[in-house]
Design a protein around this motif. Structure first.
Motif: not given
Lengths: 327, 327
Positions: A167-180, B208-218, B225-228
């Motif tokens: 399994h793996f997850s993605t965090y857009m941390t580097g891109e978020l930093f750059a765009v912010l 609403r699908r995006g809202v649900a994804c945020a809600r379910e992220s707890g 999950r932004l990358f989804t």
């Protein structure tokens, strides 16, 4: 250049923003390394083939019989040829079985597939799968049950069991930093500040303050605290010149906070950081702030992964047994 | 133009990206409204004074004796004159006491101060304090204990007790959406998609699908999950043309998730959305997804707040008693 052992492989780590080429020996060691700013979105006018020839022409002339292999976004639909993703769980053999070939001057370049997970939410990676294979090869004990963190533009948190990426997850941390930094109000105080940076210690303090803010946010997360990058400056409680270090701490801290929250209180398994040393040091610092002290750092994972996948595909003979620990 | 009641006040809501001018009657009603794209960062070459004259010249000529008042970033250090923040808790009288005057053609323009909270983390607002005053004036029961949500570039969640702003938080949701759409990989699928939008229902589903994804992220939140927004498109599970609606849902959902997490399980007090009707509808939809159904929407809060603060400062006589409910 002195080449102490015979090169057996040319390996390319070819991503969105850069190209790194490795001349690899029969123990998986990097005999030579070259970096070019020719990510797949900015190759010179001759295209991928010309870029490949330019970076590796002398190697290919001197050792015409060694194979060449490439991982990363070069295998995406915007790359040289699209290579279908391999489904997780995936190991080096599955990646080797998914190699796709492009030809240049009658000689093949093997492209490594990316990996995909589909549940509970889809994630895709291209390039990181190869670094994971390399890290597993060099870090004893990691392959049985490990958590690998690959910081970067799109950080990956990769869970491995029994030598397979499960399994793996993605965090857009580097891109978020750059765009912010470049496009939001949060980058403005630092951009307008004319004073000199006053030392690494003050920068590190600002970074850790951001990490602490993220950690203390608990289940809220940092979304309601990002703006403190500005408001702390406005009220005179943070120097503008340190505000980007603080923002970096907030974002890396949020990545760590969220990932640890996903473990639901379970202690993280053996954790290895893979990638650039300076960036890994930042993540190690943040992890320490969250009480995760058992962290190793693995460099040279891309070249080692390319070498291991080439061996799994039978493209090269491997002199050394797998899982040699390196420095 | 027919003016049914006598105008008593010229009010300006002058922010970073736009200027709105109101001609306000003695009951606080908007008798006329004008909008210009002259936020403080993009006023025409004549500067603030020329912009003010342009938008209100005929009003000032016809009713030379009515005062003028402005709220928003016009009172920031990048505005016409910097107005010191008023400390929270703050009510309309405290804001009135903090008015600062600039002169134009020998006549004053009163600038409303912003507000600041300092603990546990600093937050600043300019313009929203005036909308809150207006909303409290028009929404019965809200002033005793209310939660006001002002969606926008920088959404504010404002807690009111006994007619005073006691606390607020800032969520950069609107700005995050804009920078991710325009400058990150998340905006690319929609930008490259050439097909037609296929209707409001599909858009609402994606939101609403995006809202649900945020809600379910707890407690994890959406950072992993932004990358989804991209990966769902890559695996064929989300149409590229709907991906920005999904992203909007993710970000607004995260704002709601985080803010409700900050209540630690307590039911939110009387909740009022203040602002643009279309944006408020989006937030109402997201709040419903989180089980928060008791939501009212308040429009025209800026003009009403300017009118109420002008009255508190003794600049105008107010015919109507406070807290008249409007439609």
């Amino acid at each position: 250049m002195v080449v102490p052992t015979a090169p057996v492989l040319i390996g390319l780590d070819w991503g969105t923003s850069s190209l790194r080429a490795y001349l690899i020996g029969d123990t998986g060691a990097e005999l030579d390394v070259r970096a070019r700013p020719w990510g797949i979105m900015r190759v010179p006018s001759g295209g991928f083939a010309a870029a490949f020839r330019d970076v590796a022409a002398d190697w290919r002339a001197r050792w015409p019989d060694i194979p060449a292999i490439a991982a990363g976004m070069i295998g995406s639909r915007h790359g040289w040829r699209e290579v279908p993703y391999v489904e997780c769980p995936a190991d080096a053999s599955a990646l080797a079985a998914g190699l796709v070939t492009v030809e240049d001057e009658g000689r093949p370049l093997y492209l490594v597939p990316g990996v995909v997970v589909r549940v509970p939410l889809p994630n895709v990676a291209r390039g990181e799968e190869t670094q994971v294979v390399g890290a597993l090869d060099s870090q004893p004990g990691l392959a049985d049950h490990g958590l690998l963190v690959l910081p970067g533009t799109h950080s990956k948190w990769v869970t491995v069991r029994a030598h397979r990426i499960v399994h793996f997850s993605t965090y857009m941390t580097g891109e978020l930093f750059a765009v912010l930094r470049d496009h939001s109000i949060l980058g403005r105080p630092a951009a307008e500040d004319g004073t000199e940076e006053d030392g690494a210690a003050a920068s590190a303090d600002a970074f850790r303050r951001g990490v602490a803010c993220a950690r203390e946010s608990g289940a809220e997360g940092v979304s309601g605290r990002l703006f403190t990058t500005r408001s702390l400056v406005v009220v005179g409680d943070l120097a503008a010149r340190h505000s980007l270090e603080y923002l970096s701490g907030l974002l890396i801290g949020e990545e760590v906070r969220s990932a640890l929250a996903g473990l639901h209180g379970a202690p993280p398994p053996s954790l290895v950081l893979v990638g650039d040393a300076a960036l890994c040091a930042r993540y190690r610092d943040a992890l320490t702030s969250f009480g995760v002290d058992e962290v190793r750092v693995c460099e040279h994972a891309a070249s080692r992964g390319l070498w291991r996948i080439a061996a799994a595909a039978g493209l090269i003979d491997v002199a050394a047994p797998p899982r040699i620990a390196h420095a």
